[in-house]
Enzyme design. Structure first.
Site, mmCIF file in Angstrom:
data_model
loop_
_atom_site.group_PDB
_atom_site.id
_atom_site.type_symbol
_atom_site.label_atom_id
_atom_site.label_comp_id
_atom_site.label_asym_id
_atom_site.label_seq_id
_atom_site.Cartn_x
_atom_site.Cartn_y
_atom_site.Cartn_z
ATOM 1 N N ARG A 1 0.877 -1.114 0.038
ATOM 2 C CA ARG A 1 -0.018 -0.043 -0.044
ATOM 3 C C ARG A 1 0.847 1.179 0.074
ATOM 4 N NH1 ARG A 1 -4.635 -2.568 -1.243
ATOM 5 N NH2 ARG A 1 -4.950 -4.288 0.186
ATOM 6 N N ASP B 1 -9.497 -2.479 -7.950
ATOM 7 C CA ASP B 1 -10.331 -1.116 -7.955
ATOM 8 C C ASP B 1 -9.309 -0.037 -7.412
ATOM 9 O OD1 ASP B 1 -12.010 0.971 -6.080
ATOM 10 O OD2 ASP B 1 -12.748 0.282 -8.128
ATOM 11 N N ASP C 1 -11.726 -10.856 -5.912
ATOM 12 C CA ASP C 1 -12.975 -10.438 -5.637
ATOM 13 C C ASP C 1 -14.083 -10.408 -6.684
ATOM 14 O OD1 ASP C 1 -12.227 -9.691 -2.853
ATOM 15 O OD2 ASP C 1 -11.967 -7.698 -3.371
ATOM 16 N N ASP D 1 -14.657 -7.991 -8.720
ATOM 17 C CA ASP D 1 -15.875 -6.813 -8.670
ATOM 18 C C ASP D 1 -15.435 -5.614 -9.654
ATOM 19 O OD1 ASP D 1 -13.495 -6.164 -7.381
ATOM 20 O OD2 ASP D 1 -14.261 -5.327 -5.716
#
Length: 326
Positions: A75, A106, A131, A133
């Site tokens: 991160r 994302d 995920d 997604d």
């Protein structure tokens, strides 16, 4: 297109099985087309700190079968600031990198979009997240492997559930997306899935139990998507203990187990196709797009659509699960 002589490749956010296959495909497709490659370690953080290494075809030998990412991931709060992105851009210019290929979910694509807009810089994204997604692609890299991991775990849990006449709630990943929970439930023969997409529409727990749940069974398994909306498996189990005390309830949280392991054939093939397609996109002078797959065909999806639009759940699958769980 002729201006692109060197690309950089990085992985960011959560790791997903198949990322290494994508790294391999991007590297080799670039070299095949006469483009130099530089690997950027630890995602956007490495872009700022300069953890950048020239990649040859041998750098990506014997990695297609491994989970995780050889480029590491991290991160990076600094990249979320204009000052941090300026440092990253200066580093890219210094390294002679003309375009980026970023692999992630994302958050990764959001960072790429902002950076590309600020500096008018060509970036192609590859959807790597268990995920599933991201809008605009039928499936993301890592999803199939995670689904198989869930299926294997639930198969084992069922042995114990059956031996003890217990109701098991199994929590799976997915953030606010129920793809793993719903398809994992169908694949493992679970009795129900509690997912965030319909939690605001109906009381899934009450509906499951009050519609003759376990009427003809001595054990049951329900998959629960991790989410503040569903309350997770612990939240659901606590509610059962209070409202339906007749059940002997147990909880299993699969956690990061789902993110590891050797990628399935489907994930290796998907990652290879998307990696090669990312280089094709740059050769065609496309930028700020994500590679996707729709109806088994490669497509290019603008970052704005992939990030902003919610990917809908297939509601027919909910009915399939309901029918098959009797």
């Amino acid at each position: 297109m002729s201006a692109i002589k060197c690309i950089g490749i990085l992985t960011s956010g959560g790791d997903a099985p198949g990322m290494n296959a994508a790294i391999r495909a991007v590297t080799r497709a670039a070299i095949y087309n006469g483009i130099a490659v530089k690997g950027i370690y630890r995602g956007y953080k490495g872009l700022i700190t300069g953890e950048i290494v020239p990649f040859k075809t041998e750098n990506v030998s014997n990695i297609i079968q491994h989970g995780g990412t050889i480029l590491k991931t991290a991160r990076c709060l600094e990249f979320k600031t204009p000052e941090g992105r300026k440092v990253a851009y200066d580093r890219i210019v210094e390294e002679g990198i003309d375009a980026l290929v970023v692999i992630g979910g994302d958050g990764t694509l959001t960072g790429a979009r902002i950076f590309a807009q600020e500096y008018n810089y060509p970036i192609v994204g590859i959807p790597g997240t268990i995920d599933n997604d991201l809008f605009g692609t039928d499936i993301t890299i890592g999803y199939d492997t995670a689904l198989n991991t869930i299926m294997d775990a639930v198969d084992k849990i069922r042995d114990t559930a059956t031996s003890h006449d217990r109701l098991f709630f199994v929590e799976v990943m997915g953030r606010d997306a129920g793809f793993l929970a719903l398809n994992g439930a169908i694949a493992s023969g679970a009795e129900a899935a509690i997912i965030p997409e319909i939690a605001v529409e109906k009381d899934q727990l009450a509906e499951t139990i009050e519609n003759g749940f376990r009427k003809s069974k001595n054990s049951s398994i329900v998959l629960v998507a991790e989410s503040d909306i569903t309350g997770g498996a612990m939240g659901v189990a606590e509610r059962v203990k209070t409202e339906y005390p007749q059940f002997d309830v147990r909880v299993t949280i699969l956690g990061h187990l789902q993110r590891g392991g050797s990628p399935t054939a489907q994930d290796r093939i998907l990652a290879s196709r998307m990696g090669a397609a990312a280089i094709d996109a740059l050769l065609e002078d496309q930028r700020n797009v994500m590679t996707g797959i729709q109806n088994d065909q490669i497509v290019y999806v603008p970052f704005s659509k992939a990030i902003k639009n919610d990917k809908p759940i297939n509601r027919e699958l909910l009915n399939t699960l309901r029918i098959l769980s009797i």
